[in-house]
Design an enzyme around this catalytic site. Structure first.
Site, mmCIF file in Angstrom:
data_model
loop_
_atom_site.group_PDB
_atom_site.id
_atom_site.type_symbol
_atom_site.label_atom_id
_atom_site.label_comp_id
_atom_site.label_asym_id
_atom_site.label_seq_id
_atom_site.Cartn_x
_atom_site.Cartn_y
_atom_site.Cartn_z
ATOM 1 N N ARG A 175 -18.457 -37.606 8.379
ATOM 2 C CA ARG A 175 -17.553 -36.598 9.111
ATOM 3 C C ARG A 175 -19.114 -36.125 10.302
ATOM 4 O O ARG A 175 -19.771 -36.915 10.427
ATOM 5 C CB ARG A 175 -18.453 -35.511 8.522
ATOM 6 C CG ARG A 175 -17.637 -35.092 7.010
ATOM 7 C CD ARG A 175 -18.054 -33.392 6.640
ATOM 8 N NE ARG A 175 -17.414 -34.006 5.536
ATOM 9 C CZ ARG A 175 -17.888 -33.116 4.603
ATOM 10 N NH1 ARG A 175 -18.207 -31.907 4.394
ATOM 11 N NH2 ARG A 175 -16.664 -32.582 3.118
ATOM 12 N N ARG A 221 -27.957 -33.165 6.106
ATOM 13 C CA ARG A 221 -26.672 -32.915 7.120
ATOM 14 C C ARG A 221 -26.143 -34.609 7.595
ATOM 15 O O ARG A 221 -27.058 -34.625 9.079
ATOM 16 C CB ARG A 221 -26.240 -31.906 8.178
ATOM 17 C CG ARG A 221 -25.552 -31.963 8.590
ATOM 18 C CD ARG A 221 -24.750 -30.834 9.404
ATOM 19 N NE ARG A 221 -25.248 -28.537 8.911
ATOM 20 C CZ ARG A 221 -25.055 -28.271 8.070
ATOM 21 N NH1 ARG A 221 -23.531 -28.765 7.954
ATOM 22 N NH2 ARG A 221 -25.648 -27.522 7.261
ATOM 23 N N GLU A 249 -26.489 -25.472 -0.497
ATOM 24 C CA GLU A 249 -25.545 -26.166 -0.604
ATOM 25 C C GLU A 249 -25.467 -26.792 -1.286
ATOM 26 O O GLU A 249 -26.008 -27.776 -0.358
ATOM 27 C CB GLU A 249 -25.021 -25.491 0.554
ATOM 28 C CG GLU A 249 -23.402 -25.880 0.091
ATOM 29 C CD GLU A 249 -21.859 -25.965 0.902
ATOM 30 O OE1 GLU A 249 -21.182 -27.016 1.027
ATOM 31 O OE2 GLU A 249 -22.578 -25.809 2.160
ATOM 32 N N SER A 252 -19.349 -26.723 -3.153
ATOM 33 C CA SER A 252 -18.643 -25.904 -2.765
ATOM 34 C C SER A 252 -16.684 -26.289 -3.855
ATOM 35 O O SER A 252 -16.456 -26.953 -4.609
ATOM 36 C CB SER A 252 -17.685 -25.857 -1.403
ATOM 37 O OG SER A 252 -18.936 -25.610 -0.940
ATOM 38 N N ARG A 289 -27.360 -34.515 -1.573
ATOM 39 C CA ARG A 289 -28.376 -34.065 -1.991
ATOM 40 C C ARG A 289 -29.138 -33.476 -2.704
ATOM 41 O O ARG A 289 -30.001 -33.026 -3.503
ATOM 42 C CB ARG A 289 -27.462 -32.165 -1.748
ATOM 43 C CG ARG A 289 -26.437 -32.141 0.004
ATOM 44 C CD ARG A 289 -26.677 -31.228 0.330
ATOM 45 N NE ARG A 289 -25.932 -30.771 2.008
ATOM 46 C CZ ARG A 289 -25.450 -29.728 2.978
ATOM 47 N NH1 ARG A 289 -25.902 -28.974 2.149
ATOM 48 N NH2 ARG A 289 -25.530 -29.802 3.504
#
Length: 425
Positions: free
Chosen positions: A261, A276, A348, A351, A389
């Site tokens: 990403r 991130r 987070e 999801s 993560r």
């Protein structure tokens, strides 16, 4: 993609629902395009019918040996007018399709209103954050000896990449294997391996295009292709254009993949460490289910992700995303946020989303029901979990004061049975 019939029936109601996501639907634009489409469709059908009737008359007259010149004169420029009407009708259809592809999914009635993540609603917590008898470090400071090497990664690739060495590379591999084994052996998923480069049709099918193009890594080449932002894209696209049997549902797949990403929409956020990055790994769960079961499936799928966190003894909480924090494609999302001691907050790590038939309509992923009718499936996915993560969470929650981390029981078989792992090896 939304059901065009629902939009035609009550665009104002659709606009009100989408406002919860912060999206402004231009109902006047839609209505104008729709009126133009109906007018051109009617005109095209009228001209087509007229040509068919006159062509039949000409054929009948010709068969009788009659003079067909008067009839040909009546046809005149009919063919040219029909071709023009068809071309205009095709253009307005494309215009309407482009508009439809830009409209997000409707949020479920249970999605709370709100602007951003601060308005998300906590559902429950699991586990108690550990109290340390020393000041806990963040994962960057813990691995300053080189286990996580951001400087070398920057030399190789640029910012927001990492080189893992020794036991930390081993830890990431062990976590990946543990997650895959748990989902396949305990939760009943079928593991799949998929391409990490996909075409534009695949990205459109799951909703990354056109909305999120700036966050994707496009490959320059003869065809329009992209590095995958998540395994959701290739796994869900396995069923693009397919008609399944109802007995085949539910379909459960789990897939480990790298994810790429550009994070253009998150510029300046979480620049420190591994939270991130441009390249990271996930174990992704994807389900295709009967429409009657998708809401129960969301709870089940979320529970599968929670099971990984519980097995790893990581404190977390579950939150329902508010409308302003909901993705373009999701009707409802439950986020799992793991506790990070260095930040003193939950972040987070998964999801879990229900897309209803939004993706399936774009993909034309369908099934034949018991009555023989064709229906769209419902699609869901969730991270089970984001591997990088999870590495961060393990480092920070299980750190000791002597450059070791304690390994939770469930993970020890994947690391040769060790109870502690050195960060310097």
């Amino acid at each position: 993609m939304l059901d065009i019939k629902a939009l035609r029936a009550d665009p104002e109601q659709i606009a009100q629902a989408l406002a919860i996501k912060g999206y402004v639907l231009d109902t006047q634009q839609f209505t104008e395009i729709e009126e133009k489409r109906k007018r051109l469709q009617s005109e095209t059908e009228t001209l087509q019918n007229e040509r068919n009737v006159k062509s039949k008359s000409i054929g009948q007259a010709k068969a009788k040996g009659e003079d067909i010149q008067p009839l040909l004169a009546l046809v005149g420029d009919l063919g040219e007018r029909l071709d023009k009407a068809k071309a205009e009708f095709s253009l307005v259809q494309e215009e309407q399709q482009t508009l439809l592809m830009s409209i997000p999914n409707l949020p479920h009635a249970s999605v709370p209103a709100g602007r951003d993540e601060s308005d998300n609603i906590e559902l429950h917590k699991w586990g108690v954050p550990k109290e340390f008898d020393f000041t806990p470090l963040d994962h960057v400071d813990m691995t300053a000896s080189g286990g996580l090497d951001f400087e070398t990664a920057a030399k190789i690739s640029g910012a927001r990449y990492v080189v893992m060495r020794g036991n930390l590379a081993r830890l990431q591999r062990a976590l990946t294997q543990f997650m895959l084994d748990h989902h396949t052996q305990v939760n009943g998923y079928q593991e799949v391996y998929v391409p990490f480069i996909v075409n534009a049709d695949s990205m459109r099918g799951t909703g990354q295009l056109p909305k999120a193009a700036e966050d994707m890594f496009r490959i320059n080449g003869e065809t329009e292709t992209y590095l995958i932002p998540t395994a959701e894209v290739p796994v869900t696209n396995i069923y693009r254009g397919e008609i399944l049997n109802e007995a085949d549902l539910p379909i459960r797949h789990v897939c480990h993949s790298p994810c790429f990403r550009s994070e253009a929409g998150s510029y300046g956020r979480d620049t420190r460490g591994m939270i991130r990055q441009h390249q990271f790994e996930k174990v992704e769960m994807v389900q295709l289910v009967h429409p009657d079961t998708s809401w129960d499936t969301l709870d089940t799928l979320t529970g599968h992700a929670e099971g990984i966190l519980q097995a790893l003894e990581l404190p977390y909480r579950a939150v329902t995303l508010c409308g302003g924090d909901l993705s373009f494609t999701s009707a409802k999302t439950i986020d799992l946020e793991v506790w990070l001691p260095s930040q003193g907050q939950y972040r987070e790590i998964s999801s879990c989303s229900n897309f209803l038939d939004f993706q399936a309509r774009r993909l034309q992923a369908r099934f034949r029901n018991e009555a023989g009718d064709i229906e769209l499936v419902h699609t869901l996915n969730g991270s089970g979990l984001a591997v990088g993560r999870t590495v961060v969470a393990l480092l920070e929650n299980f750190q000791t004061n002597n450059d070791y981390i304690t390994i939770p029981d469930a993970l020890r078989p994947y690391l040769g049975g060790v109870q502690q792992l050195s960060l310097n090896d």
